[in-house]
Design an enzyme around this catalytic site. Structure first.
Site, PDB file in Angstrom:
ATOM      1  NE  ARG A 215      45.134  28.597 -11.384  1.00 15.39           N
ATOM      2  CZ  ARG A 215      46.056  28.427 -12.316  1.00 15.39           C
ATOM      3  NH1 ARG A 215      47.204  29.096 -12.272  1.00 15.39           N
ATOM      4  NH2 ARG A 215      45.853  27.581 -13.304  1.00 15.39           N
ATOM      5  CG  ASP A 301      39.132  27.382 -16.021  1.00 18.03           C
ATOM      6  OD1 ASP A 301      38.843  27.937 -17.099  1.00 18.03           O
ATOM      7  OD2 ASP A 301      40.307  27.267 -15.617  1.00 18.03           O
ATOM      8  CB  CYS A 341      39.817  29.610 -22.137  1.00 19.17           C
ATOM      9  SG  CYS A 341      39.422  27.887 -22.425  1.00 19.17           S
TER      10      CYS A 341
HETATM   11  N1  SAH Z   1      40.998  25.344 -13.828  1.00 18.44           N
HETATM   12  C1  SAH Z   1      42.228  24.749 -14.296  1.00 18.44           C
HETATM   13  C2  SAH Z   1      42.346  24.726 -15.796  1.00 18.44           C
HETATM   14  C3  SAH Z   1      41.202  24.040 -16.489  1.00 18.44           C
HETATM   15  S1  SAH Z   1      41.554  23.500 -18.102  1.00 18.44           S
HETATM   16  C4  SAH Z   1      43.405  25.468 -13.680  1.00 18.44           C
HETATM   17  O1  SAH Z   1      43.205  26.468 -12.983  1.00 18.44           O
HETATM   18  O2  SAH Z   1      44.539  25.039 -13.878  1.00 18.44           O
HETATM   19  C5  SAH Z   1      40.157  22.528 -18.446  1.00 18.44           C
HETATM   20  C6  SAH Z   1      40.061  21.221 -17.688  1.00 18.44           C
HETATM   21  O3  SAH Z   1      38.820  20.635 -18.021  1.00 18.44           O
HETATM   22  C7  SAH Z   1      41.118  20.186 -18.016  1.00 18.44           C
HETATM   23  O4  SAH Z   1      41.782  19.786 -16.850  1.00 18.44           O
HETATM   24  C8  SAH Z   1      40.325  19.000 -18.591  1.00 18.44           C
HETATM   25  O5  SAH Z   1      40.839  17.750 -18.177  1.00 18.44           O
HETATM   26  C9  SAH Z   1      38.963  19.232 -18.018  1.00 18.44           C
HETATM   27  N2  SAH Z   1      37.842  18.686 -18.750  1.00 18.44           N
HETATM   28  C10 SAH Z   1      37.634  18.634 -20.088  1.00 18.44           C
HETATM   29  N3  SAH Z   1      36.428  18.130 -20.367  1.00 18.44           N
HETATM   30  C11 SAH Z   1      35.835  17.860 -19.183  1.00 18.44           C
HETATM   31  C12 SAH Z   1      34.574  17.310 -18.808  1.00 18.44           C
HETATM   32  N4  SAH Z   1      33.663  16.980 -19.726  1.00 18.44           N
HETATM   33  N5  SAH Z   1      34.316  17.166 -17.497  1.00 18.44           N
HETATM   34  C13 SAH Z   1      35.216  17.515 -16.555  1.00 18.44           C
HETATM   35  N6  SAH Z   1      36.428  18.034 -16.857  1.00 18.44           N
HETATM   36  C14 SAH Z   1      36.725  18.204 -18.148  1.00 18.44           C
END
Ligand code: SAH
Length: 397
Positions: A215, A301, A341
């Site tokens: 980040r 992400d 991840c």
């Molecule tokens: N970037 C975030 C962590 C991401 S974790 C950070 O820095 O804290 C992955 C995220 O993807 C979760 O919040 C989940 O709700 C979201 N997610 C899962 N499937 C998704 C989809 N099809 N479209 C959009 N978001 C999604």
């Protein structure tokens, strides 16, 4: 005494990985079992020629039939043994300067700390404890005690990842294990920003501390750029980008609860140039592409697409598609920070994903920085799967 322990005898020529200290013994490697190991009980692992390999804990209900913890034949896997490992793990975080009272950090990272099958996350005085191994869940009282002693935490709360109860035969409920119950929202401080963490109900154990350094680094590219943070959860990247002087930030996620928290987090840090929108990443990126929208910095992400080894090729396709959709939105000279991840996707494979996506989108992609997980998620050199996080910062033409 080791002589009294049940023994797992490996098939011929199967000892290599375990002599190399990989901790997962899958059922397919085992030739026979001598004695009657209990689920969660101690075993001795031997090569087909009878020579000692390692000591571990057994689980007949898991595909990982035994997890290995010691390569010393006389070292018993007692509560004191695990307490020592926990203490060593916490000491490392202290030495790294990551265990400030208000901080969020990972205290124990499973294979990365020689304790395959559990993670412990610290959130400003509370610990979220997660078990992926039945044997360690059985030892949870001793582990919680060791964690509390090492950190002076106010409370330990157990969280269980979806699907793990079935995979491991875990019979454990989420809830407080010792000390105080965490408040509904614990506030942590990361990179000088405050975030609320829902230790009881939030995704994973409430927060993705593994992206802390990424980040900050990605924010170094944000000045005057129009940013899109895809899969933003509670705003981890978005807030760092906004504070670093982004022209604008849009955070996108499918979870309404995560977005509500993200909005509160932005307000809490007096950041007003962020717009959080709900949507499916694939659908939303496709729609933005069709509407000719562009951004100068994109963060991708997504959640782990790879659930089991069988699903790798499906997951690869999903990664390629998502990255290709993202590449259609970037302005010339833009930055794409793309993450994965999944421990089942190696950094090299992820690079191929990126190459395929670039080809699909007709863009030239160069990797400026190949980043991974931070120091509180150490990679066990003997267990490549413990290197799970990739964050490639790319220049796109
Ligand atoms: N970037 C975030 C962590 C991401 S974790 C950070 O820095 O804290 C992955 C995220 O993807 C979760 O919040 C989940 O709700 C979201 N997610 C899962 N499937 C998704 C989809 N099809 N479209 C959009 N978001 C999604």
């Amino acid at each position: 005494l080791s002589a009294d322990l049940p023994e797992l005898i490996l098939k011929a020529k199967k000892a290599g990985p375990f002599l190399g200290r990989h901790p997962w013994v899958f059922s397919g490697a085992i030739d026979k079992i001598e004695g009657r190991p209990a689920d969660g009980g101690e075993i001795l692992l031997r090569a087909s020629d009878g020579r000692f390999v390692a000591r571990g804990l057994y689980n007949s209900q898991s595909q990982i039939r035994a997890r290995l913890y010691s390569w010393n034949e006389t070292e018993a896997l007692t509560d004191a043994f695990f307490a020592d490992r926990v203490l060593a793990a916490v000491s490392l975080r202290k030495a790294l300067g990551l265990l400030a009272p208000e901080a969020a950090c990972r205290l124990v990272f499973s294979e990365g700390d020689g304790i395959s099958g559990m993670t412990a996350d610290y959130y400003a005085g509370f610990i979220a404890l997660q078990f992926n191994a039945l044997a360690l869940a059985q030892r949870r009282e001793a582990i919680a005690t060791a964690l509390t002693r090492a950190t002076a935490a106010r409370g330990v709360y157990v969280r269980t990842e979806k699907g793990i109860r079935e995979l491991e035969g875990l019979d454990i409920d989420d809830g407080p294990l010792s000390g105080e119950m965490p408040e509904k929202d614990v506030t942590i401080l990361e990179n000088g920003l405050r975030f609320e963490v829902d230790v009881r109900e939030g995704q994973k154990t409430g927060f993705y501390s593994d992206q802390r350094d990424n980040r900050r680094t990605v924010a170094g590219y944000a000045l005057n750029r129009r940013c899109l943070d895809v899969c933003c959860y509670t705003g981890g990247f978005s807030l760092n980008l906004a504070r670093a002087g982004a022209a604008s930030v849009t955070g996108l996620d499918s979870s309404a609860a995560a977005l509500d928290a993200a909005r509160r987090n932005a307000a809490r840090n007096n950041l007003s140039n962020i717009d959080f929108v709900q949507g499916d990443a694939f659908t939303a990126l496709d729609a933005m592409g069709k509407a000719d929208r562009t951004f100068d910095l994109l963060v991708l992400d997504p959640p782990r697409f790879v659930q089991s080894s069988g699903g790798v090729s499906q997951a690869l396709k999903a990664y390629v598609r998502l990255n290709a959709l993202a590449l259609r939105l970037v302005s010339p000279g833009a930055v794409l920070a793309t993450c994965s991840c999944s421990g089942r996707l190696s950094p090299d494979e992820f690079l191929s994903v990126l190459a395929a996506a670039a080809l699909t989108a007709g863009r030239t992609v160069r990797v400026l920085e190949k980043r991974g997980q931070p120091a509180d998620h150490p990679v066990n050199a003997a267990c490549p799967e413990s290197e799970y996080l990739k964050c490639f910062i790319c220049h796109v033409e």
